[in-house]
Design an enzyme around this catalytic site. Sequence first.
Site, PDB file in Angstrom:
ATOM      1  N   ASN A   1      -3.683  28.704 -13.597  1.00  0.00           N
ATOM      2  CA  ASN A   1      -2.688  27.652 -13.823  1.00  0.00           C
ATOM      3  C   ASN A   1      -1.562  28.196 -14.698  1.00  0.00           C
ATOM      4  O   ASN A   1      -1.765  29.120 -15.487  1.00  0.00           O
ATOM      5  CB  ASN A   1      -3.356  26.460 -14.524  1.00  0.00           C
ATOM      6  CG  ASN A   1      -2.406  25.287 -14.690  1.00  0.00           C
ATOM      7  OD1 ASN A   1      -1.603  24.985 -13.802  1.00  0.00           O
ATOM      8  ND2 ASN A   1      -2.466  24.637 -15.830  1.00  0.00           N
TER       9      ASN A   1
ATOM     10  N   HIS B   1       1.255  26.816 -17.539  1.00  0.00           N
ATOM     11  CA  HIS B   1       1.521  25.652 -18.386  1.00  0.00           C
ATOM     12  C   HIS B   1       2.764  25.934 -19.232  1.00  0.00           C
ATOM     13  O   HIS B   1       2.870  27.003 -19.838  1.00  0.00           O
ATOM     14  CB  HIS B   1       0.316  25.386 -19.287  1.00  0.00           C
ATOM     15  CG  HIS B   1       0.491  24.173 -20.129  1.00  0.00           C
ATOM     16  ND1 HIS B   1       0.394  22.892 -19.617  1.00  0.00           N
ATOM     17  CD2 HIS B   1       0.794  24.034 -21.439  1.00  0.00           C
ATOM     18  CE1 HIS B   1       0.625  22.031 -20.584  1.00  0.00           C
ATOM     19  NE2 HIS B   1       0.873  22.684 -21.698  1.00  0.00           N
TER      20      HIS B   1
ATOM     21  N   GLY C   1       8.219  22.739  -6.645  1.00  0.00           N
ATOM     22  CA  GLY C   1       7.773  24.039  -6.142  1.00  0.00           C
ATOM     23  C   GLY C   1       8.667  25.208  -6.510  1.00  0.00           C
ATOM     24  O   GLY C   1       8.735  26.197  -5.767  1.00  0.00           O
TER      25      GLY C   1
HETATM   26  C1  GRF Z   1       6.095  23.872 -14.305  1.00  0.00           C
HETATM   27  O1  GRF Z   1       6.803  23.685 -15.498  1.00  0.00           O
HETATM   28  C2  GRF Z   1       4.659  24.189 -14.599  1.00  0.00           C
HETATM   29  O2  GRF Z   1       4.468  24.912 -15.774  1.00  0.00           O
HETATM   30  C3  GRF Z   1       4.053  22.828 -14.758  1.00  0.00           C
HETATM   31  O3  GRF Z   1       4.703  22.052 -13.785  1.00  0.00           O
HETATM   32  C4  GRF Z   1       5.991  22.584 -13.510  1.00  0.00           C
HETATM   33  C5  GRF Z   1       6.077  22.794 -12.032  1.00  0.00           C
HETATM   34  O4  GRF Z   1       7.357  23.055 -11.575  1.00  0.00           O
HETATM   35  N1  GRF Z   1       2.622  22.903 -14.638  1.00  0.00           N
HETATM   36  P1  GRF Z   1       7.597  23.516 -10.070  1.00  0.00           P
HETATM   37  O5  GRF Z   1       6.955  22.476  -9.150  1.00  0.00           O
HETATM   38  O6  GRF Z   1       6.987  24.868  -9.881  1.00  0.00           O
HETATM   39  O7  GRF Z   1       9.061  23.521  -9.907  1.00  0.00           O
END
Ligand code: GRF
Length: 201
Positions: free
Chosen positions: A107, A109, A12
Amino acid sequence: MIRLGILISGSGTNLQAIIDAIEADTLDVNIALVVSSRPDAYGLTRAEAGGIPTLALTKSDYEYPIAADERIARALQLAGVDYVVMAGYMRKVCAPLLTAFPQRIINIHPALLPSFVGAHAIADAFAYGVKLTGVTVHLANEEYDRGPIIAQRAVEVEEADTLETLEQKIHAVEHVLYPEVLQLLAQGRVRIADDGRVAIL
Ligand code: GRF
């Protein structure tokens, strides 16, 4: 003020960046609900520390993905959510959510889409040896890591980079870009044309 529902599965840090931007008054949104696909996601602790209501599902809930998404959609609607923000959510969103929030699920990515889709994008880009990768914020649709692109930011892969340093650089960019894009949404400056192309007003 627009109301966000944030979907998480893990640490998160993107959720935290959004919470921090709200506290710093650079992001004018309200987080109405955080939904986690796992009860042990550390992001839930961050949400609770921020006084944000949470809903946690378990692996067994996702044995019936449609029913799980119906439940999530209902909870988000009850919370009065305008936009659904996926922040490290490791589940595909399916019909009940896409129908409840058409063109309103976003989303992030950690690669420059359409390159390096999937759950290991940073490692895949590093292993491939690209010199330029980055971060994409896009609208979610039925296809994993597809959907209209709202914003992208490039990150250079330097000679000295290891997978770990590249991950750090990508995450640092995510934590700036996501709140920025959400602020554009909050200001009504993101327009999606009929052909799916996104314009920033
Ligand atoms: C991030 O790198 C995001 O792009 C990918 O998952 C990761 C999540 O990290 N989809 P976090 O849970 O926000 O630390």
